[in-house]
Design an enzyme around this catalytic site. Structure first.
Site, PDB file in Angstrom:
ATOM      1  NE  ARG A  97       3.739  13.900   1.377  1.00 60.47           N
ATOM      2  CZ  ARG A  97       4.496  14.453   2.309  1.00 60.47           C
ATOM      3  NH1 ARG A  97       4.437  15.748   2.518  1.00 60.47           N
ATOM      4  NH2 ARG A  97       5.332  13.733   3.015  1.00 60.47           N
ATOM      5  CG  ASP A 109     -11.872   1.976   0.531  1.00 62.39           C
ATOM      6  OD1 ASP A 109     -11.976   1.289   1.573  1.00 62.39           O
ATOM      7  OD2 ASP A 109     -10.919   2.739   0.310  1.00 62.39           O
TER       8      ASP A 109
END
Ligand code: ADP
Length: 607
Positions: free
Chosen positions: A75, A185
């Site tokens: 997070r 990515d």
């Protein structure tokens, strides 16, 4: 100028014409995150992160701000270092998520690799530590989130915007490749955008060292839609595979959907392997050509990053130097540099040479260089202050004032006769078309144009001051203004007339003793938050106008100290040397505003 835009004028000192995008600092929002009603079970059992995080090794404490986003492992929260108010984006990875060796290896790899990177277009890695609950990775805060967020709001972007972002992505990617690192990515969510709308390449969770074709791991990683055919065919990932993803990113930004999107993953993979996609006719011919030259099945047939930059899509199309924050949610009005800017850029080059001025210097002074045919005076401000330098100096002064300030219920006696200073009495945001206009207390009016130039009318509109850049200035008599500047002058006049007729002055200040008309601070940068407008000036001063109650904080730089002026709801002004507020304290109302301003400046200073 389209005067209908001005119709809803209220009799205040300001007029807003743009959505408000800048978010308030974390500590001004309500503490904690609003609880979501539909949390999944795993989320429910995950313990809430403490409000204060302490690095026991260094003793530094960080206060947790808002949640920025959630990733596979982490997070990410906004956090503020309590020692200096510096804000970070902090990835918080629960130890429970990295209990297996391969999971920990992934995080260690990300940290070790990211640590070594240092580039303007790569998210800055600051530091990391762990406690028994979590690993904390401190990163440069990109307050405008990512291109994924912008794309979600906009669906498609214009060619100039795509060129603007791609140039920065390519710059960051070239750096990575030059260090033998593959990102692996590349996707919209990994292109972060900071306060100034600059792009930073981030998330090195899947990044790896480039290996020879034989040594390459044949694992499939990355986001399905952007995987290159050779990666799907398990031939390994090379620099060309990153280039393929870049082609998919460009397609997605221009068309609104990824090139190989289908309802079924197997079908998507099939389309990728066969390079089956369609180019909408709405795309410009140059964009179509570039996308097809990048989305080539054979990696060696794909353009290289340098070839992409040399492609006509870039060489023949306009790329803006910067984008307004409004571009996060709406199509920006982007004009190629005006003929005036082109003319003066050329002129400045021949007069001043190409040497760039240094970024941050404490002292500003202007050197008149030459008087050309009696028409205009041009000057180069050596060591011109940058907005970040102004913000940093003011932030430091406010921070040290707040750190010593004793508790008090009211303000100390104010200065009876403060030294005259110039401040913004009226402003108008017309940046959806031209720029930001403002009137100063000495009656000068100026506009900071979207393209970055600044034109002001001084000395009862008899003199025109034109700034090509922060450090290249031209001054003209209004009646001898070159043709190239007439249009901009006209826009300034229209905005000036509008402000004169429709807005009232923002306070009681500056009526009896006005500073000389020649003392003309120039607006370097302006920014809006949900609550306030911030303006930074080239004389080191700044002004913050709070919208709701019309209070104002003006921090005027006088040689090496600051005088703070507060304009109350009742529009009454009081000035105090900042040092006196530090020694004697201030009313809670003023203290609260000073804290807010300090937090805002943090954004500029760290940008
Ligand atoms: P993971 O590696 O676990 O997938 P991410 O790097 O994707 O984690 O981060 C999760 C989310 O946190 C992102 O989607 C983004 O919204 C936010 N985020 C990550 N880094 C930053 C940053 N430097 N500035 C602002 N937000 C960030």
């Amino acid at each position: 100028m389209d005067s209908t835009c001005f119709n809803t004028a209220q009799r205040h000192s300001c007029q807003m014409m743009n959505p408000d995008l800048f978010k308030p600092p974390a500590d001004l929002r309500q503490a904690g995150q609003p609880s979501k009603p539909n949390r999944s079970k795993t989320e429910q059992i995950r313990p809430e992160l403490a409000q204060l995080v302490v690095d026991t090794k260094t003793g530094r404490s960080y206060s947790k701000g808002k949640l920025l986003g959630k990733g596979g492992f982490a997070r990410c929260y906004e956090m503020t270092d309590l020692a200096n108010n510096k804000m970070y984006a902090v990835k918080v990875i629960p130890q429970s998520r990295v209990s297996k060796p391969h999971q920990r290896d992934k995080i260690t790899n990300e940290i070790e690799l990211h640590k070594t990177l240092q580039h303007k277009h790569v998210v800055k890695f600051s530091h990391h530590f762990e406690d028994q609950d979590n690993i904390y990775i401190f990163l440069e805060l990109c307050s405008r989130k990512s291109l994924a967020h912008i794309w979600k709001a906009r669906h498609t972007l214009t060619d100039p915007e795509v060129r603007y972002y791609l140039r920065q992505i390519i710059s960051g990617l070239k750096y990575l490749h030059s260090k033998g690192i593959l990102h692996r990515d590349l996707k919209l969510g990994n292109f972060f955008v900071n306060e100034n709308m600059e792009l930073r390449l981030g998330d090195f969770g899947l990044a790896a060292k480039l290996e020879t074709v034989e040594q390459r791991k044949k694992t499939i990683c990355g986001t399905p839609n952007y995987l290159a055919p050779e990666v799907l065919n398990r031939q390994g990932h090379g620099t060309e595979s990153d280039v393929w993803s870049l082609g998919c990113v460009m397609y997605t930004l221009l068309c609104g959907n990824p090139p190989f999107e289908t309802l079924d993953l197997k079908e998507t993979y099939k389309c990728i392997k066969e390079v089956r996609y369609s180019l909408p006719p709405s795309l410009s011919p140059a964009a179509q050509k570039l996308i097809s030259a990048v989305l080539q099945k054979n990696p060696s047939d794909r353009l290289t990053l340098d070839q992409i930059l040399a492609h006509e899509y870039f060489s023949k199309g306009f790329t803006p130097d910067k984008l307004p924050p409004s571009a996060c949610v709406m199509v920006p009005e982007l004009n190629p540099p005006s003929p005036a800017k082109k003319f003066f850029t050329k002129m400045a080059k021949s007069l001043f040479g190409k040497k760039k001025s240094k970024g941050k210097v404490q002292k500003q002074h202007c050197l008149p260089l030459s008087l050309i045919k009696g028409l205009f005076l041009c000057a180069v401000c050596e060591d011109a202050l940058t907005p970040a330098a102004v913000a940093e100096a003011a932030m430091n002064a406010l921070n040290s004032c707040l750190s010593t300030m004793p508790a008090a219920s009211k303000n100390p006696p104010c200065l009876v006769k403060p030294k005259p200073f110039v401040w913004v009495t009226k402003w108008v945001d017309y940046s959806n078309k031209y720029g930001f206009g403002y009137q100063l207390s000495n009656q000068n009016v100026g506009v900071l144009f979207n393209e970055g130039t600044h034109l002001s009318l001084c000395d009862q509109r008899r003199t025109v001051h034109y700034c090509l850049t922060n450090n290249k200035h031209f001054t003209f008599q209004a009646n001898a203004l070159p043709e190239q500047l007439q249009n901009q002058k006209h826009i300034v006049e229209l905005m000036a007339n509008y402000m004169e007729q429709n807005l009232m002055e923002g306070g009681d200040l500056g009526c009896d003793e006005r500073p000389s008309p020649g003392a003309c601070p120039l607006l370097l940068q302006w920014m809006k938050t949900d609550h306030a407008l911030v303006m930074l000036f080239n004389n080191g001063s700044l002004q913050v106008n709070f919208y709701t109650d019309h209070t104002k904080v003006i921090l005027s730089k006088l040689s090496d100290s600051y005088v703070l002026t507060y304009i109350s709801r009742e529009r009454l002004s009081s000035s105090y040397p900042l040092s006196v507020l530090g020694e004697r304290g201030s009313s809670p109302e003023l203290r609260h505003r000073l804290r807010y301003v300090t937090q805002l400046l943090q954004h500029y200073a760290s940008a």
